[in-house]
Design an enzyme around this catalytic site. Structure first.
Site, PDB file in Angstrom:
ATOM      1  N   LYS A 110      46.478 -93.967 -25.908  1.00 50.69           N
ATOM      2  CA  LYS A 110      47.868 -94.455 -25.874  1.00 50.69           C
ATOM      3  C   LYS A 110      47.999 -95.708 -25.000  1.00 50.69           C
ATOM      4  CE  LYS A 110      49.691 -89.786 -26.598  1.00 50.69           C
ATOM      5  NZ  LYS A 110      50.165 -88.562 -25.929  1.00 50.69           N
ATOM      6  N   TYR A 138      48.113 -93.093 -35.709  1.00 56.12           N
ATOM      7  CA  TYR A 138      48.110 -92.373 -34.426  1.00 56.12           C
ATOM      8  C   TYR A 138      46.962 -91.351 -34.367  1.00 56.12           C
ATOM      9  CZ  TYR A 138      49.467 -88.976 -30.881  1.00 56.12           C
ATOM     10  OH  TYR A 138      49.443 -88.116 -29.817  1.00 56.12           O
ATOM     11  N   TYR A 190      50.298 -86.339 -17.677  1.00 55.27           N
ATOM     12  CA  TYR A 190      51.291 -85.425 -18.257  1.00 55.27           C
ATOM     13  C   TYR A 190      52.368 -85.083 -17.221  1.00 55.27           C
ATOM     14  CZ  TYR A 190      47.493 -84.974 -21.630  1.00 55.27           C
ATOM     15  OH  TYR A 190      46.509 -85.231 -22.533  1.00 55.27           O
ATOM     16  N   SER A 222      44.867 -88.723 -25.788  1.00 53.90           N
ATOM     17  CA  SER A 222      45.980 -89.467 -25.191  1.00 53.90           C
ATOM     18  C   SER A 222      45.546 -90.715 -24.423  1.00 53.90           C
ATOM     19  CB  SER A 222      46.764 -88.569 -24.238  1.00 53.90           C
ATOM     20  OG  SER A 222      47.816 -87.969 -24.921  1.00 53.90           O
ATOM     21  N   VAL A 242      43.640 -84.573 -23.968  1.00 52.66           N
ATOM     22  CA  VAL A 242      43.347 -83.145 -24.133  1.00 52.66           C
ATOM     23  C   VAL A 242      41.887 -82.840 -24.483  1.00 52.66           C
ATOM     24  CG1 VAL A 242      45.650 -82.258 -24.670  1.00 52.66           C
ATOM     25  CG2 VAL A 242      44.223 -83.165 -26.492  1.00 52.66           C
TER      26      VAL A 242
HETATM   27  N1  GLU Z   1      45.997 -86.096 -30.364  1.00 48.84           N
HETATM   28  C1  GLU Z   1      46.643 -85.300 -29.390  1.00 48.84           C
HETATM   29  C2  GLU Z   1      48.006 -84.841 -29.887  1.00 48.84           C
HETATM   30  O1  GLU Z   1      48.680 -85.609 -30.479  1.00 48.84           O
HETATM   31  C3  GLU Z   1      46.787 -86.088 -28.134  1.00 48.84           C
HETATM   32  C4  GLU Z   1      47.387 -85.289 -27.049  1.00 48.84           C
HETATM   33  C5  GLU Z   1      46.823 -85.578 -25.694  1.00 48.84           C
HETATM   34  O2  GLU Z   1      45.668 -85.928 -25.520  1.00 48.84           O
HETATM   35  O3  GLU Z   1      47.603 -85.415 -24.781  1.00 48.84           O
HETATM   36  O4  GLU Z   1      48.383 -83.725 -29.709  1.00 48.84           O
END
Ligand code: GLU
Length: 305
Positions: free
Chosen positions: A64, A189, A241, A61, A259
């Site tokens: 992002k 993504y 989060y 994430s 994550v």
């Molecule tokens: N690639 C992970 C997903 O899409 C990223 C989630 C994350 O790091 O919060 O579930």
């Protein structure tokens, strides 16, 4: 600085047994729960680090931030925020609930999975390969490290098992909130989530954001100050989060976690911090990493709110 990092890490390490390594992406589960590394880059470009700093992990994430930065630079904040919201959510990062029940069906913010997939879908480049390469190029420049690349095994592992993300993306297609070829948006993504870095890289990127877009290592202006302001606002409100409010209280510095256990931190005009510890709390944040950051914020008076 290295001594201070080492001392605080020893205290924070005690939290590791209370968390667990993410395994819903099978390749992530291969990491050692006890790994822990921290890097700090100050605004003069000096770096101090401690722990397993040679180890690479995927951004997940944290990536992002950079697809959002690219979208903001290329199509502007008005267009971006017409397609994705800017408010925190109390739901987990991969939840479909708010997408369905909100009137507009717009994802709550660009830091949750639905929002990040929507952002990738509006990047103004023709192919998913090009979209991903532009994100990767931005990451490399923010980190002053042209060798950064993606981890093919993690990418394939997530592509194979990413049905929740597929569900989010196809739901948004059904409501008209994303256009075009859903599978190619997902591919870009999944690739960006699989970009592999060290905590040194995260710290340099954090310092570039802290320095309003100029990389302190090589002096390159990579993104505008206004993009960095937006990134820091997103980090403080949505970066950890549905634990972002608690983290703002405990630590009070803009941060984005993933994550894989990585956290990118940006203390405005002070420093960038990269933390990695794959043992996660129930929200998905590194247990040792968050504890370390709380201690560091106290020691160095880093709180910016
Ligand atoms: N690639 C992970 C997903 O899409 C990223 C989630 C994350 O790091 O919060 O579930």
């Amino acid at each position: 600085m290295k001594k201070l990092i080492g001392r605080l890490m020893e205290e924070s390490r005690r939290n590791i047994p209370s968390g667990r390594v993410a395994d819903y992406i099978p390749e992530l589960a291969k990491k050692n729960r006890d790994s822990f590394s921290v890097s700090i880059v100050t605004m003069d470009g000096a770096i101090a680090h401690c722990g397993d700093t040679g180890e690479m992990f995927t951004m997940q994430s944290v990536s992002k931030l950079f697809s959002l930065a690219l979208a903001l630079e290329s199509i502007g904040p008005k267009s971006v925020f017409s397609r994705v919201g800017m408010n925190p959510t109390s739901e987990p990062f991969n939840s479909i609930l708010k997408l369905e029940i909100s009137d507009s069906h717009k994802p709550m913010n660009p830091m949750i999975n639905a929002g990040a997939i929507a952002v990738v879908s509006i990047l103004p480049f023709d192919t998913s390969g090009e979209r991903f390469r532009m994100v990767l190029d931005l990451v490399r420049r923010m980190a002053a490290n042209p060798a950064i690349d993606f981890d093919e095994n993690v990418y394939l592992s997530e592509k194979l098992t990413g049905d929740r993300n597929r569900a989010l993306a196809y739901f948004m297609k059904s409501t008209g909130d994303i256009c075009g070829d859903v599978e190619s948006h997902l591919d870009a993504y999944f690739r960006q989530c699989s970009i592999a870095v060290t905590t040194d890289d995260l710290a340099v990127m954090g310092a570039t954001i802290a320095g309003n877009g100029t990389c302190p290592v090589n002096g390159e202006r990579v993104v505008s100050a206004s993009v960095c302001k937006t990134l820091r606002a997103m980090m403080i409100t949505c970066g950890m989060y549905d634990g972002s409010g608690e983290f703002a209280l405990r630590v009070g510095i803009p941060a984005k976690s993933g994550v894989s256990g990585g956290i990118l931190v940006s203390a405005p005009e002070r420093m960038g911090i990269g933390v990695w510890g794959p043992s996660l709390d129930e929200k998905g944040n590194s247990v040792a990493g968050a504890d370390f950051l709380e201690r560091l914020a106290d020691e160095l008076e880093l709180r910016s709110i």
